[in-house]
Design an enzyme around this catalytic site. Structure first.
Site, PDB file in Angstrom:
ATOM      1  N   GLY A  46       0.977  -1.372   0.179  1.00 39.79           N
ATOM      2  CA  GLY A  46      -0.014  -0.421   0.615  1.00 39.79           C
ATOM      3  C   GLY A  46       0.760   1.222  -0.157  1.00 39.79           C
ATOM      4  N   GLN A  51       3.093  10.238   1.052  1.00 39.47           N
ATOM      5  CA  GLN A  51       4.168   8.872   0.483  1.00 39.47           C
ATOM      6  C   GLN A  51       4.965   9.644  -0.223  1.00 39.47           C
ATOM      7  OE1 GLN A  51       2.681   5.737   2.696  1.00 39.47           O
ATOM      8  NE2 GLN A  51       4.766   4.838   3.275  1.00 39.47           N
ATOM      9  N   CYS A  91       6.362  -0.533   6.535  1.00 40.57           N
ATOM     10  CA  CYS A  91       5.957   0.778   5.795  1.00 40.57           C
ATOM     11  C   CYS A  91       7.591   1.349   5.046  1.00 40.57           C
ATOM     12  CB  CYS A  91       5.901   1.805   6.447  1.00 40.57           C
ATOM     13  SG  CYS A  91       5.449   3.113   6.505  1.00 40.57           S
ATOM     14  N   LEU A  92       6.670   1.488   3.288  1.00 41.02           N
ATOM     15  CA  LEU A  92       8.078   1.827   2.366  1.00 41.02           C
ATOM     16  C   LEU A  92       8.684   3.688   3.304  1.00 41.02           C
ATOM     17  CD1 LEU A  92       5.921   1.410  -0.792  1.00 41.02           C
ATOM     18  CD2 LEU A  92       7.899  -0.252   0.010  1.00 41.02           C
ATOM     19  N   HIS A 133      -3.965   1.105   8.025  1.00 45.92           N
ATOM     20  CA  HIS A 133      -2.545   1.666   7.558  1.00 45.92           C
ATOM     21  C   HIS A 133      -2.646   2.830   6.619  1.00 45.92           C
ATOM     22  CE1 HIS A 133       2.086   1.200   7.524  1.00 45.92           C
ATOM     23  NE2 HIS A 133       1.560   1.891   6.185  1.00 45.92           N
ATOM     24  N   GLU A 134      -3.174   2.234   5.772  1.00 45.49           N
ATOM     25  CA  GLU A 134      -3.294   4.324   4.411  1.00 45.49           C
ATOM     26  C   GLU A 134      -3.970   4.668   5.435  1.00 45.49           C
ATOM     27  OE1 GLU A 134      -0.821   3.600   2.641  1.00 45.49           O
ATOM     28  OE2 GLU A 134      -0.433   0.885   3.042  1.00 45.49           O
ATOM     29  N   HIS A 137      -1.879   6.781   7.265  1.00 44.62           N
ATOM     30  CA  HIS A 137      -1.590   7.724   6.539  1.00 44.62           C
ATOM     31  C   HIS A 137      -2.106   9.310   6.728  1.00 44.62           C
ATOM     32  CE1 HIS A 137       2.907   5.856   6.368  1.00 44.62           C
ATOM     33  NE2 HIS A 137       2.060   5.057   5.332  1.00 44.62           N
TER      34      HIS A 137
HETATM   35 NI    NI Z   1       3.136   3.426   5.088  1.00 47.12          NI
END
Ligand code: NI
Length: 158
Positions: A46, A51, A91-92, A133-134, A137
């Site tokens: 995701g 991000q 997480c990226l 999770h997204e 963000h």
């Molecule tokens: Ni993330």
């Protein structure tokens, strides 16, 4: 389409709240396409627009399940959750950190798709985890702030 630069730990933008998308236009679709390409290149599940430095409520998700298309979700809003699961998460934006978090087992959301149509998505397990999770963000929240104490793992990459 283009690969965008991922904002990582320490970048203040990750703590900011993203704004609603008012009109789903070509620019938003291009952003979503770029996000999908960037996420796929990094084998992510995701990615939220914040991000890649854009404070708009756009997320993309791909659980890599056979026959399931990646999701582009605009202005996603949780309308129902059910149960809970303890899951390993990364997480990226935190490429070297993994930890366990508590997430709903199932989640139902409403959102707009890339054509601006209202949709409802019901996800469980990994999809429910990724959606939560997204959406976090978009509210300036990152998983590292809600990990189960003692579960943080630091991975050193060559
Ligand atoms: Ni993330």
């Amino acid at each position: 389409m283009a690969i965008r630069i991922i904002r990582t730990e320490g970048d203040e933008i990750l703590k900011k709240k993203s704004r609603e998308v008012e009109i789903v236009d070509e620019k938003i679709r291009e952003l979503a396409e770029d996000m999908l390409e960037t996420m796929h290149k990094l084998n992510g599940v995701g990615l939220a627009a914040v991000q890649v430095g854009i404070l708009k409520r756009v997320i993309v998700i791909d659980t890599y399940e056979e026959g399931v298309e990646p999701f582009v979700l605009i202005n996603p809003e949780i309308i129902k959750t059910k149960g809970e699961q303890t899951v390993e998460e990364g997480c990226l934006s935190f490429p070297n950190k993994f930890a366990k978090v508590l997430r709903p087992k199932e989640v139902t959301i409403k959102a707009l798709n890339k054509d601006g149509k209202k949709i409802e998505v019901k996800g469980k397990d990994l999809l429910a985890q990724a959606i939560c999770h997204e959406i976090d963000h978009l509210n300036g929240e990152v998983f590292i702030d809600k990990i189960i104490p003692g579960t943080l793992e630091l991975i050193t990459q060559e």
